[in-house]
Design a protein around this motif. Structure first.
Motif: not given
Length: 321
Positions: A42-46, A182-185
């Motif tokens: 998970x990203x910080x935004x997520x 790619x990141x979402x994957x």
């Protein structure tokens, strides 16, 4: 059960609606914390979005859970509005398993809000809150049968797994929309790996619960309870089918940045979410108009249209209370 719902009055449908929304909000509140701590990609935004989702879910779940008390009181009084504000009936419901479940759930939901505190260990307090919230489901319904401790544990584990699954949909959809393919994957792949274990736990916990309740015989499957179980099983099979499609085809396509992969994943998530909500609605209907095999408790299902005295209600609260 379908025949019963066809002849149901407004109070029954209101009870089912409030219960369904309360289930969904509670699962989102608890599941957001579990996903926040369980998915590393998970990203910080997520993560910020999940914290907000946990807060909104917790507040909505608290309101809806409290609302269930007057709705239940009205239900027990045959759909009378007076029942929703009658102190005696409200006291009866508050002293029932539903009342205990609501109190414990409110405690858990309050602890979940610690996820916003800028102090060390706040996330672990929120985790305890999420688990307490999941455990509140074990204070009523078929978890009150014997063996109670084992049934309660199975219900809690089942709810936690479902909460994680449902709450992962939003960050997955968000990543497919805002993050590079790619990141979402990578996030979808991590969820897919954890989902394998969750599916195994959900199936094992569900099967063990049904066996303990004696709800696997042909006679039981012919009852309204059994019919509802078959509907839930069919819906869950649809969820599993989409999950398998996501893991085998959509996630690899997303990792490879294939054209249209992100859109296909989002469409799949929308359908999965709808199926899960249908499962929750079926559960709400099942616990409102019918009950598990009453041989386990010796209690007959309560008839929605029967106006009862406080003494009768307190001694004959149904499984779905």
């Amino acid at each position: 059960m379908i025949d019963t719902l066809a002849s149901a009055d407004t109070t029954v449908w209101l009870s089912i609606l409030v219960k369904t929304l309360a289930y969904a909000a509670t699962l989102v509140a608890a599941g957001s914390v579990l996903v926040l701590l369980g998915l590393r990609e998970l990203t910080e935004d997520a993560r910020g979005a999940l914290r907000r989702m946990a807060m909104i879910g917790a507040l909505a779940a608290a309101i809806l859970s409290v609302l269930r008390v007057p709705v239940r009181a009205s239900f027990l009084m045959g759909g009378s509005i007076d029942g929703a504000v009658d102190p005696m009936m409200l006291g009866v419901v508050a002293d029932s398993p539903l009342g205990a479940s609501v109190i414990v759930r409110l405690i858990g939901l309050a602890l979940i809000l610690a996820i916003f505190l800028p102090v060390r260990g706040a996330k672990w307090v929120a985790l305890v809150g999420a688990l307490v919230t999941c455990a509140s489901f074990a204070l009523r319904g078929h978890a009150l049968g014997d063996p109670r401790l084992l049934l309660g544990t199975l219900v809690t584990v089942h709810i936690a797994g479902l909460a994680f699954w449902l709450s992962a949909f939003a960050p997955l959809a968000r990543a497919s929309r805002k993050e590079p393919a790619v990141k979402a994957g990578e996030l979808a792949h991590e969820f897919g790996m954890k989902a394998l274990w969750i599916v195994a736990v959900l199936i094992a916990a569900g099967a063990a619960t049904l066996i303990l309740l004696g709800a696997t015989t042909p006679d039981v499957l012919a009852t309204p309870y059994g019919q509802a179980f078959v509907i839930k099983l069919a819906l869950f099979a649809g969820v599993l089918g989409l999950a398998a499609l996501n893991k085998v085809r959509l996630t690899p396509a997303l990792q490879a940045a294939a054209p249209g992969a992100a859109q296909r994943l989002r469409r799949s998530i929308v359908v999965e979410s709808a199926l899960v909500l249908a499962i929750l609605a079926t559960t709400a209907a099942l616990t409102t108009v019918t009950s598990p095999p009453h041989e386990r408790t010796g209690m007959a299902p309560l008839q929605p249209k029967t106006v009862q005295t406080a003494a009768t209600v307190s001694g004959n609260l149904p499984w779905g209370s």
